[in-house]
Motif scaffolding. Structure first.
Motif, PDB file in Angstrom:
ATOM      1  N   VAL A   4       0.860  -1.173   0.000  1.00  0.00           N
ATOM      2  CA  VAL A   4       0.000   0.000   0.000  1.00  0.00           C
ATOM      3  C   VAL A   4       0.900   1.227   0.000  1.00  0.00           C
ATOM      4  CG1 VAL A   4      -1.692   1.293   1.343  1.00  0.00           C
ATOM      5  CG2 VAL A   4      -1.872  -1.196   1.171  1.00  0.00           C
ATOM      6  N   SER A   5       0.721   2.121  -0.956  1.00  0.00           N
ATOM      7  CA  SER A   5       1.649   3.244  -1.094  1.00  0.00           C
ATOM      8  C   SER A   5       1.365   4.360  -0.098  1.00  0.00           C
ATOM      9  CB  SER A   5       1.591   3.800  -2.521  1.00  0.00           C
ATOM     10  OG  SER A   5       0.260   4.216  -2.820  1.00  0.00           O
ATOM     11  N   GLN A   6       0.093   4.596   0.184  1.00  0.00           N
ATOM     12  CA  GLN A   6      -0.267   5.679   1.086  1.00  0.00           C
ATOM     13  C   GLN A   6      -0.853   5.124   2.379  1.00  0.00           C
ATOM     14  OE1 GLN A   6       0.315   8.940   0.596  1.00  0.00           O
ATOM     15  NE2 GLN A   6       1.331   8.428  -1.327  1.00  0.00           N
ATOM     16  N   LEU A   7      -0.387   5.636   3.495  1.00  0.00           N
ATOM     17  CA  LEU A   7      -0.910   5.238   4.797  1.00  0.00           C
ATOM     18  C   LEU A   7      -1.655   6.416   5.412  1.00  0.00           C
ATOM     19  CD1 LEU A   7       2.145   3.323   6.322  1.00  0.00           C
ATOM     20  CD2 LEU A   7       0.038   2.318   5.449  1.00  0.00           C
ATOM     21  N   PRO A   8      -2.619   6.160   6.290  1.00  0.00           N
ATOM     22  CA  PRO A   8      -3.317   7.267   6.963  1.00  0.00           C
ATOM     23  C   PRO A   8      -2.323   8.170   7.683  1.00  0.00           C
ATOM     24  CG  PRO A   8      -4.390   5.170   7.424  1.00  0.00           C
ATOM     25  CD  PRO A   8      -3.116   4.837   6.718  1.00  0.00           C
ATOM     26  N   SER A   9      -2.628   9.439   7.726  1.00  0.00           N
ATOM     27  CA  SER A   9      -1.703  10.386   8.360  1.00  0.00           C
ATOM     28  C   SER A   9      -1.465  10.058   9.822  1.00  0.00           C
ATOM     29  CB  SER A   9      -2.245  11.817   8.231  1.00  0.00           C
ATOM     30  OG  SER A   9      -3.528  11.924   8.841  1.00  0.00           O
ATOM     31  N   LEU A  10      -2.465   9.508  10.484  1.00  0.00           N
ATOM     32  CA  LEU A  10      -2.327   9.217  11.914  1.00  0.00           C
ATOM     33  C   LEU A  10      -1.210   8.223  12.188  1.00  0.00           C
ATOM     34  CD1 LEU A  10      -3.465   9.744  14.745  1.00  0.00           C
ATOM     35  CD2 LEU A  10      -5.080   7.871  14.371  1.00  0.00           C
ATOM     36  N   VAL A  11      -0.974   7.280  11.275  1.00  0.00           N
ATOM     37  CA  VAL A  11       0.025   6.240  11.541  1.00  0.00           C
ATOM     38  C   VAL A  11       1.448   6.726  11.264  1.00  0.00           C
ATOM     39  CG1 VAL A  11      -1.656   4.442  11.036  1.00  0.00           C
ATOM     40  CG2 VAL A  11      -0.039   5.138   9.268  1.00  0.00           C
ATOM     41  N   GLN A  12       1.607   7.972  10.878  1.00  0.00           N
ATOM     42  CA  GLN A  12       2.962   8.492  10.712  1.00  0.00           C
ATOM     43  C   GLN A  12       3.703   8.535  12.047  1.00  0.00           C
ATOM     44  OE1 GLN A  12       4.194   8.783   7.650  1.00  0.00           O
ATOM     45  NE2 GLN A  12       2.130   8.118   7.022  1.00  0.00           N
ATOM     46  N   GLY A  13       2.963   8.389  13.140  1.00  0.00           N
ATOM     47  CA  GLY A  13       3.595   8.331  14.456  1.00  0.00           C
ATOM     48  C   GLY A  13       4.257   6.998  14.749  1.00  0.00           C
ATOM     49  N   LEU A  14       4.066   6.026  13.867  1.00  0.00           N
ATOM     50  CA  LEU A  14       4.703   4.724  14.047  1.00  0.00           C
ATOM     51  C   LEU A  14       6.151   4.769  13.571  1.00  0.00           C
ATOM     52  CD1 LEU A  14       1.859   2.392  12.692  1.00  0.00           C
ATOM     53  CD2 LEU A  14       2.420   2.847  15.082  1.00  0.00           C
ATOM     54  N   SER A  15       6.915   3.761  13.954  1.00  0.00           N
ATOM     55  CA  SER A  15       8.286   3.652  13.476  1.00  0.00           C
ATOM     56  C   SER A  15       8.275   3.247  12.003  1.00  0.00           C
ATOM     57  CB  SER A  15       9.057   2.609  14.290  1.00  0.00           C
ATOM     58  OG  SER A  15       8.573   1.301  14.001  1.00  0.00           O
ATOM     59  N   ALA A  16       9.413   3.397  11.342  1.00  0.00           N
ATOM     60  CA  ALA A  16       9.507   3.032   9.924  1.00  0.00           C
ATOM     61  C   ALA A  16       9.212   1.548   9.733  1.00  0.00           C
ATOM     62  CB  ALA A  16      10.900   3.387   9.395  1.00  0.00           C
ATOM     63  N   ARG A  17       9.702   0.709  10.622  1.00  0.00           N
ATOM     64  CA  ARG A  17       9.450  -0.738  10.509  1.00  0.00           C
ATOM     65  C   ARG A  17       7.969  -1.038  10.689  1.00  0.00           C
ATOM     66  NH1 ARG A  17      12.222  -4.288  14.436  1.00  0.00           N
ATOM     67  NH2 ARG A  17      11.671  -5.965  12.970  1.00  0.00           N
ATOM     68  N   ASP A  41      -2.790   4.890  21.448  1.00  0.00           N
ATOM     69  CA  ASP A  41      -1.520   5.567  21.676  1.00  0.00           C
ATOM     70  C   ASP A  41      -1.159   6.513  20.538  1.00  0.00           C
ATOM     71  OD1 ASP A  41      -1.225   4.440  24.141  1.00  0.00           O
ATOM     72  OD2 ASP A  41       0.088   2.818  23.490  1.00  0.00           O
ATOM     73  N   LEU A  42      -1.575   6.198  19.326  1.00  0.00           N
ATOM     74  CA  LEU A  42      -1.363   7.146  18.226  1.00  0.00           C
ATOM     75  C   LEU A  42      -2.148   8.434  18.478  1.00  0.00           C
ATOM     76  CD1 LEU A  42      -1.450   4.773  15.121  1.00  0.00           C
ATOM     77  CD2 LEU A  42       0.503   6.155  15.883  1.00  0.00           C
ATOM     78  N   LEU A  43      -3.391   8.296  18.924  1.00  0.00           N
ATOM     79  CA  LEU A  43      -4.206   9.475  19.225  1.00  0.00           C
ATOM     80  C   LEU A  43      -3.608  10.282  20.381  1.00  0.00           C
ATOM     81  CD1 LEU A  43      -7.790   7.934  18.933  1.00  0.00           C
ATOM     82  CD2 LEU A  43      -6.802   9.675  17.423  1.00  0.00           C
ATOM     83  N   ALA A  44      -3.007   9.571  21.348  1.00  0.00           N
ATOM     84  CA  ALA A  44      -2.436  10.241  22.521  1.00  0.00           C
ATOM     85  C   ALA A  44      -1.027  10.756  22.265  1.00  0.00           C
ATOM     86  CB  ALA A  44      -2.431   9.278  23.708  1.00  0.00           C
ATOM     87  N   GLY A  45      -0.471  10.461  21.090  1.00  0.00           N
ATOM     88  CA  GLY A  45       0.887  10.902  20.786  1.00  0.00           C
ATOM     89  C   GLY A  45       1.940  10.138  21.553  1.00  0.00           C
ATOM     90  N   ARG A  46       1.644   8.899  21.903  1.00  0.00           N
ATOM     91  CA  ARG A  46       2.593   8.069  22.654  1.00  0.00           C
ATOM     92  C   ARG A  46       3.262   7.057  21.727  1.00  0.00           C
ATOM     93  NH1 ARG A  46       1.335   7.472  28.524  1.00  0.00           N
ATOM     94  NH2 ARG A  46      -0.256   9.005  29.076  1.00  0.00           N
ATOM     95  N   GLN A  47       4.410   6.566  22.164  1.00  0.00           N
ATOM     96  CA  GLN A  47       5.106   5.534  21.403  1.00  0.00           C
ATOM     97  C   GLN A  47       4.281   4.252  21.403  1.00  0.00           C
ATOM     98  OE1 GLN A  47       9.081   4.799  22.768  1.00  0.00           O
ATOM     99  NE2 GLN A  47       9.507   3.254  21.224  1.00  0.00           N
ATOM    100  N   VAL A  48       4.203   3.612  20.261  1.00  0.00           N
ATOM    101  CA  VAL A  48       3.428   2.378  20.111  1.00  0.00           C
ATOM    102  C   VAL A  48       4.354   1.181  20.228  1.00  0.00           C
ATOM    103  CG1 VAL A  48       2.032   0.998  18.526  1.00  0.00           C
ATOM    104  CG2 VAL A  48       1.646   3.470  18.713  1.00  0.00           C
ATOM    105  N   ALA A  49       4.046   0.293  21.169  1.00  0.00           N
ATOM    106  CA  ALA A  49       4.884  -0.891  21.365  1.00  0.00           C
ATOM    107  C   ALA A  49       4.459  -2.025  20.446  1.00  0.00           C
ATOM    108  CB  ALA A  49       4.810  -1.336  22.826  1.00  0.00           C
ATOM    109  N   ASP A  50       3.156  -2.292  20.372  1.00  0.00           N
ATOM    110  CA  ASP A  50       2.658  -3.444  19.628  1.00  0.00           C
ATOM    111  C   ASP A  50       1.593  -3.015  18.625  1.00  0.00           C
ATOM    112  OD1 ASP A  50       4.171  -5.409  21.191  1.00  0.00           O
ATOM    113  OD2 ASP A  50       2.788  -4.897  22.805  1.00  0.00           O
ATOM    114  N   ILE A  51       1.559  -3.725  17.513  1.00  0.00           N
ATOM    115  CA  ILE A  51       0.545  -3.496  16.486  1.00  0.00           C
ATOM    116  C   ILE A  51      -0.478  -4.627  16.556  1.00  0.00           C
ATOM    117  CG2 ILE A  51       0.088  -3.244  14.028  1.00  0.00           C
ATOM    118  CD1 ILE A  51       1.780  -1.009  14.967  1.00  0.00           C
ATOM    119  N   ASP A  52      -1.749  -4.269  16.710  1.00  0.00           N
ATOM    120  CA  ASP A  52      -2.839  -5.246  16.693  1.00  0.00           C
ATOM    121  C   ASP A  52      -3.859  -4.826  15.648  1.00  0.00           C
ATOM    122  OD1 ASP A  52      -1.917  -6.893  18.873  1.00  0.00           O
ATOM    123  OD2 ASP A  52      -2.552  -5.302  20.230  1.00  0.00           O
ATOM    124  N   MET A  53      -4.442  -5.839  15.001  1.00  0.00           N
ATOM    125  CA  MET A  53      -5.465  -5.575  14.004  1.00  0.00           C
ATOM    126  C   MET A  53      -6.662  -6.483  14.257  1.00  0.00           C
ATOM    127  SD  MET A  53      -3.098  -5.267  10.539  1.00  0.00           S
ATOM    128  CE  MET A  53      -4.019  -4.000   9.676  1.00  0.00           C
TER     129      MET A  53
END
Length: 414
Positions: A4-17, A41-53
């Motif tokens: 997917v080339s474009q990601l939602p702007s909110l997830v720009q707070g995630l790490s590159a990996r 945590d993305l909404l709160a501006g905090r570092q995200v440890a784990d990704i869940d879907m």
């Protein structure tokens, strides 16, 4: 593999990996949405440890798609609908949407569903019932975003029902309150927790310790811990007894957020607590060491800030780690008035301890053999006697001095 080339702007707070992982997974599973902690945590501006879907597909379908695309798919919790996808070493839990068929306060029997709101309704708190899709649309049926902004931890729907479904949610409430809450929680929520505290006795001790440890590892814990005492929760999960004033005194010293140090300050019976909660061998050893060394009548409590104290610290390092002694000095400091000479000595001794190396006993069995001793229990006892002499002297005696002490003992013993 295309991404997917474009990601939602909110997830720009995630790490590159993490962003790379999402590009891969959303290409394979476009129906999937980010859920729970990552969105919160993305909404709160905090570092995200784990990704869940979450996804409205059965776990077998999820695994089939992932494997067909060459992605590692691990069936980590098929009974609960969870598959773990691993992309370049980074895991992501993908869970099928669920609805509860039966709950007993500890476990739930679930069925799959394609109803996102129904899945959200079975979650614990509004701030955990948030979904984000790859188009950047946020799904929030219960006001979680507003609660997050307000620093409010609120159960989804009826608090009593959520607790009766799984009593562990009581402890999760305090964890989230300590991390995200601001101000006092709602009185009706506190009342429900007080009434349901006894349900915690039905949980496995492993689940209880897992949550308690996470609470005690958070930066600011005192408001939550006081409320745990007030609601009777601590009485249930720590029946050995708690010493809240000692923990408050420790936190006033501003120690690092160390869960075992805080537990040593809080519990009245560390050994019994460690056994009942089934702490690991390493956790049990460290808890008991901190409690013993930092006790009011322990070896650190008698030290003054002088050269003799450094020798004693060096001696203690033979049997206890830097980590244990540093934590114990925090506990020792907390049990003395802040401006007292003893409290100040604890501060100075922590600084001195960090520069001390772990002493190594310079005498070995080969030294005793070279002196003509026969191998066996008698030789071991004499070496232990020399080791005790070396340790009592601050572990400063050289190998030559230790051999001389061994020779002296050999000549003086009958």
């Amino acid at each position: 593999m295309s991404q997917v080339s474009q990601l939602p702007s909110l997830v720009q707070g995630l790490s590159a990996r993490q962003r790379a992982l999402l590009r891969v997974l959303w290409r394979i599973l476009p129906e999937a949405r980010l859920v729970g902690g990552v969105v919160r945590d993305l909404l709160a501006g905090r570092q995200v440890a784990d990704i869940d879907m979450a996804i409205p597909l059965a776990p077998e379908q999820v695994m089939a798609r992932l494997r067909a695309a060459g992605v590692v798919a691990v069936p980590t919790g098929l009974a609960h609908g969870t598959v773990t996808a691993v992309v370049d070493g980074l895991p992501c839990e993908i869970t099928t949407l669920r609805r509860d068929l039966q709950t007993d306060g500890r476990h739930a029997v679930v069925a799959w569903t394609d109803d996102w709101q129904l899945d959200a309704a079975r979650r614990d708190f509004t701030i955990n019932a948030l979904f984000l899709d790859q188009a950047g649309i946020l799904y929030d049926w219960f006001g979680g975003q507003a609660d997050l902004r307000a620093g409010r931890v609120r159960f989804v729907g009826d608090a009593q029902s959520r607790i009766e479904e799984d009593a562990l949610r009581i402890l999760r409430f305090f964890r989230f309150q300590a991390r995200y809450g601001t101000g006092e929680p709602a009185p009706d929520t506190v009342a429900v927790i007080s009434r349901g505290a006894a349900l915690l006795a039905g949980l496995s001790v492993e689940r209880v310790w897992s949550e308690l440890k996470q609470i005690l590892a958070l930066p600011q814990i005192m408001p939550a811990v006081r409320l745990m005492v007030q609601t009777g929760v601590m009485t249930v999960i720590m029946p050995e007894g708690v010493t809240l004033p000692r923990l408050e005194a420790l936190e006033a010293c501003q120690p690092p957020p160390d869960p075992l140090l805080r537990l040593a300050a809080l519990t009245q019976a560390p050994a019994a607590l460690a056994t009942r909660l089934k702490l690991s061998k390493a956790e049990t050893g460290r808890l008991r060491c901190i409690a013993r060394m930092g006790a009011p009548d322990g070896p650190l409590a008698r030290l003054e800030d002088d050269q003799h104290a450094e020798n004693v610290l060096r001696s203690l390092l033979v049997d206890a780690s830097h980590d244990c002694l540093l934590a114990a000095l925090w506990l020792c400091q907390a049990q003395n008035p802040p401006q007292s000479a003893r409290a100040q000595a604890c501060i100075h001794l922590r600084q001195r301890l960090s520069g001390l190396d772990v002493p190594v006993f310079p005498l070995a069995g080969r030294d005793a053999l070279a002196m003509g001793m026969a191998p066996g229990p008698a030789m071991g006892r004499l070496i232990a006697q020399v080791r005790q002499w070396w340790q009592q002297g601050g572990c400063t005696a050289s190998a030559e001095a230790c051999r001389a002490e061994l020779a002296r003992i050999l000549h003086t013993e009958p």
